[in-house]
Motif scaffolding. Structure first.
Motif, PDB file in Angstrom:
ATOM      1  N   SER A  47       0.757  -1.142  -0.063  1.00 15.33           N
ATOM      2  CA  SER A  47      -0.175  -0.074  -0.087  1.00 15.33           C
ATOM      3  C   SER A  47       0.862   1.387  -0.056  1.00 15.33           C
ATOM      4  N   GLU A  48       1.920   1.221   0.999  1.00 16.29           N
ATOM      5  CA  GLU A  48       2.707   2.426   1.030  1.00 16.29           C
ATOM      6  C   GLU A  48       3.587   2.758  -0.382  1.00 16.29           C
ATOM      7  N   THR A  49       4.018   1.751  -0.954  1.00 15.78           N
ATOM      8  CA  THR A  49       4.591   1.729  -2.245  1.00 15.78           C
ATOM      9  C   THR A  49       3.906   2.184  -3.350  1.00 15.78           C
ATOM     10  N   TYR A  50       2.711   1.694  -3.349  1.00 15.56           N
ATOM     11  CA  TYR A  50       1.779   1.993  -4.368  1.00 15.56           C
ATOM     12  C   TYR A  50       1.010   3.203  -4.307  1.00 15.56           C
ATOM     13  N   ASP A  51       0.614   3.603  -3.179  1.00 17.64           N
ATOM     14  CA  ASP A  51       0.258   5.075  -2.962  1.00 17.64           C
ATOM     15  C   ASP A  51       1.233   6.007  -3.151  1.00 17.64           C
ATOM     16  N   ARG A  52       2.357   5.731  -2.595  1.00 20.20           N
ATOM     17  CA  ARG A  52       3.504   6.769  -2.906  1.00 20.20           C
ATOM     18  C   ARG A  52       3.732   6.984  -4.487  1.00 20.20           C
ATOM     19  N   GLN A  53       3.996   5.841  -5.224  1.00 19.08           N
ATOM     20  CA  GLN A  53       3.876   6.082  -6.580  1.00 19.08           C
ATOM     21  C   GLN A  53       2.682   6.857  -7.302  1.00 19.08           C
ATOM     22  N   LEU A  54       1.609   6.613  -6.732  1.00 15.31           N
ATOM     23  CA  LEU A  54       0.428   7.129  -7.592  1.00 15.31           C
ATOM     24  C   LEU A  54       0.424   8.765  -7.282  1.00 15.31           C
ATOM     25  N   LEU A  55       0.888   9.010  -5.873  1.00 16.72           N
ATOM     26  CA  LEU A  55       0.777  10.414  -5.656  1.00 16.72           C
ATOM     27  C   LEU A  55       2.106  11.093  -6.579  1.00 16.72           C
ATOM     28  N   ARG A  56       3.194  10.329  -6.658  1.00 17.72           N
ATOM     29  CA  ARG A  56       4.245  10.943  -7.358  1.00 17.72           C
ATOM     30  C   ARG A  56       3.596  11.182  -8.833  1.00 17.72           C
ATOM     31  N   ASP A  57       3.103  10.253  -9.273  1.00 14.26           N
ATOM     32  CA  ASP A  57       2.715  10.351 -10.756  1.00 14.26           C
ATOM     33  C   ASP A  57       1.604  11.529 -11.115  1.00 14.26           C
ATOM     34  N   LEU A  58       0.843  11.516  -9.876  1.00 11.76           N
ATOM     35  CA  LEU A  58      -0.002  12.839  -9.802  1.00 11.76           C
ATOM     36  C   LEU A  58       0.397  14.107  -9.737  1.00 11.76           C
ATOM     37  N   ALA A  59       1.664  14.200  -8.976  1.00 13.55           N
ATOM     38  CA  ALA A  59       2.043  15.404  -8.800  1.00 13.55           C
ATOM     39  C   ALA A  59       2.790  15.655 -10.173  1.00 13.55           C
ATOM     40  N   ASN A  60       3.302  14.767 -10.758  1.00 12.12           N
ATOM     41  CA  ASN A  60       4.093  15.190 -12.114  1.00 12.12           C
ATOM     42  C   ASN A  60       3.043  15.502 -13.053  1.00 12.12           C
ATOM     43  N   SER A  61       1.970  15.390 -12.923  1.00 15.35           N
ATOM     44  CA  SER A  61       0.958  15.348 -14.127  1.00 15.35           C
ATOM     45  C   SER A  61       0.232  16.649 -14.023  1.00 15.35           C
ATOM     46  N   ASP A  62       0.170  17.379 -15.069  1.00 14.95           N
ATOM     47  CA  ASP A  62      -0.516  18.671 -15.209  1.00 14.95           C
ATOM     48  C   ASP A  62      -2.011  18.598 -15.302  1.00 14.95           C
ATOM     49  N   ASP A  63      -2.585  17.476 -15.759  1.00 15.18           N
ATOM     50  CA  ASP A  63      -3.981  17.304 -15.920  1.00 15.18           C
ATOM     51  C   ASP A  63      -4.284  16.039 -15.174  1.00 15.18           C
ATOM     52  N   GLN A  64      -4.742  16.199 -13.765  1.00 15.31           N
ATOM     53  CA  GLN A  64      -4.954  15.017 -12.889  1.00 15.31           C
ATOM     54  C   GLN A  64      -6.187  14.358 -13.070  1.00 15.31           C
ATOM     55  N   ILE A  65      -7.099  14.845 -13.512  1.00 14.16           N
ATOM     56  CA  ILE A  65      -8.212  14.129 -14.075  1.00 14.16           C
ATOM     57  C   ILE A  65      -7.840  13.547 -15.213  1.00 14.16           C
ATOM     58  N   LYS A  66      -7.103  13.855 -16.325  1.00 14.49           N
ATOM     59  CA  LYS A  66      -7.005  13.300 -17.358  1.00 14.49           C
ATOM     60  C   LYS A  66      -6.024  11.883 -16.917  1.00 14.49           C
ATOM     61  N   PHE A  67      -5.082  12.261 -15.843  1.00 10.40           N
ATOM     62  CA  PHE A  67      -4.219  11.209 -15.615  1.00 10.40           C
ATOM     63  C   PHE A  67      -5.050   9.930 -15.011  1.00 10.40           C
ATOM     64  N   ILE A  68      -6.114  10.063 -14.220  1.00  7.55           N
ATOM     65  CA  ILE A  68      -6.835   9.344 -13.618  1.00  7.55           C
ATOM     66  C   ILE A  68      -7.690   8.432 -14.737  1.00  7.55           C
ATOM     67  N   LYS A  69      -8.136   9.203 -15.861  1.00  2.00           N
ATOM     68  CA  LYS A  69      -8.735   8.583 -16.830  1.00  2.00           C
ATOM     69  C   LYS A  69      -7.840   7.519 -17.447  1.00  2.00           C
ATOM     70  N   ASP A  70      -6.546   8.060 -17.774  1.00  2.00           N
ATOM     71  CA  ASP A  70      -5.579   7.229 -18.356  1.00  2.00           C
ATOM     72  C   ASP A  70      -5.265   6.044 -17.762  1.00  2.00           C
ATOM     73  N   PHE A  71      -5.241   6.323 -16.259  1.00  2.00           N
ATOM     74  CA  PHE A  71      -4.979   5.269 -15.256  1.00  2.00           C
ATOM     75  C   PHE A  71      -5.835   4.150 -15.615  1.00  2.00           C
ATOM     76  N   PHE A  72      -7.281   4.501 -15.307  1.00  2.00           N
ATOM     77  CA  PHE A  72      -8.171   3.415 -15.479  1.00  2.00           C
ATOM     78  C   PHE A  72      -8.167   2.837 -16.891  1.00  2.00           C
ATOM     79  N   MET A  73      -8.098   3.508 -17.889  1.00  2.00           N
ATOM     80  CA  MET A  73      -8.189   2.991 -19.232  1.00  2.00           C
ATOM     81  C   MET A  73      -7.033   2.058 -19.265  1.00  2.00           C
ATOM     82  N   SER A  74      -5.899   2.180 -18.802  1.00  2.00           N
ATOM     83  CA  SER A  74      -4.752   1.239 -18.889  1.00  2.00           C
ATOM     84  C   SER A  74      -5.165  -0.242 -18.577  1.00  2.00           C
TER      85      SER A  74
END
Lengths: 194, 194
Positions: free
Chosen positions: A65-92
DNA sequence: TTTATTATGTACCAATCGGTACAATATTGT
DNA sequence: ACAATATTGTACCGATTGGTACATAATAAA
């Protein structure tokens, strides 16, 4: 400090254990198999993990959980469109490699696989999954505040919606390969993020 | 015909076995426990079920699915608004009794609990779950044809959406009791049925 | 070099697993 | 009554389970 030196780091062996638990499930993952993957013997293991297999599993949930959430938060921080990121995340999820598809979500699996006896371990998994849900909720709340999301449904509800979509897909995609329909279904599900 | 008379009906003992498998999971359900619930001894069991525990489990999946789908079809047939029925059906997931909540979906559990070794058994569960999905799809297609459903998304996609919602909720609701949010989430999820 | 300390590998444990062997039992047909 | 047949209950099986006991090994401090 004195004594014979340890030949392993707890974090490392816990990470190895995640792999076995994930593909076998808690019950079916035998102690021998776990120890083989972890590269240590019983002596070392039961000295370091007084709680035995159960403690190892709970720590593996925590570690994952820690590893996963940390990575998710990092990816979100690096994204300029967080909603789009979440969409892509689910589509993947729709076109992940077969091996990954069949493994599902490590925390969701715990919720489904553990019998009634281990309801404390189950509670841990539930709490950890709630953390990921909270991340979704926070992203949505922020996007709503910044007017990047028109949907005015309460953020907690949308967060629950997303974690539920996550839980669902991780079960559904284990069925027969219906990837075209699965993808359309995901696109449809994500229409609410507008 | 000759020979000592049977003291059980296969269907009956399979139904009893469903109860044990459902609350314990496939692995954790011991043969002794199953036999105790079924009310027969090992002699009778292994004569009637040459495939042992695995055959029993597969037959229990089959039995459950048939019973469940038959009931679902009957309820749908008795309903004058099938779309509303499906909505109510899903909404009822939010406030089911605690015991039922923690057990999840019998078929979904199989998909998540079975290890890679039993992928044939898993395939059976997947096929049976697809049957329920097909029921949803058929209801939606009919409602679309009868102009009772405006949403023109392909029926297969909406059917997949519903079975995915089902799979999701059966995992999600095992978490901490967040029933208020869960209910709102469900209402939101069912907005597409309009 | 000895002592205290800690970790390691191995031999071993009772308990439980799913499954089998088989004698006893209850029926039908002759 | 007596065979033929099918089901039952029970004793038993080897394999595997998670876990423990303990002698051995490797280090730091004295």
């Amino acid at each position: 400090m004195a004594g014979r030196p340890k030949i392993f780091e707890e974090k490392d062996v816990v990470e190895k254990a995640v792999g076995v638990f994930w593909s076998k499930g808690y019950e079916a993952a035998s102690a021998d198999e776990l120890l083989a993957a972890m590269g240590i013997g019983k002596g070392s293991f039961y000295l370091a993990f007084k709680g035995g297999k159960k403690e190892l599993y709970e720590k593996s949930l925590q570690f994952f959980s820690e590893t996963y959430d940390r990575q998710l938060l990092r990816d979100l921080a690096n994204s300029d469109d967080q909603i789009k990121f979440i969409k892509d995340f689910f589509m993947s999820l729709a076109d992940a490699p077969e091996a990954k598809i069949m493994k599902g979500c490590y925390l969701g699996n715990a919720l489904v696989q553990l019998s009634e006896i281990d309801h404390d371990t189950k509670a841990i998994a539930a709490t950890l999954l709630a953390k990921t849900e909270a991340i979704f909720t926070a992203v949505i709340r922020k996007a709503q505040q910044e007017k990047k999301l028109k949907n005015s449904t309460r953020a907690e509800v949308l967060g629950k919606y997303l974690i539920n979509l996550w839980n669902g897909v991780n079960v559904t995609r284990r069925s027969h390969p219906d990837y075209e329909v699965l993808k359309e279904m995901l696109e449809m599900s994500l229409e609410v993020l507008k």
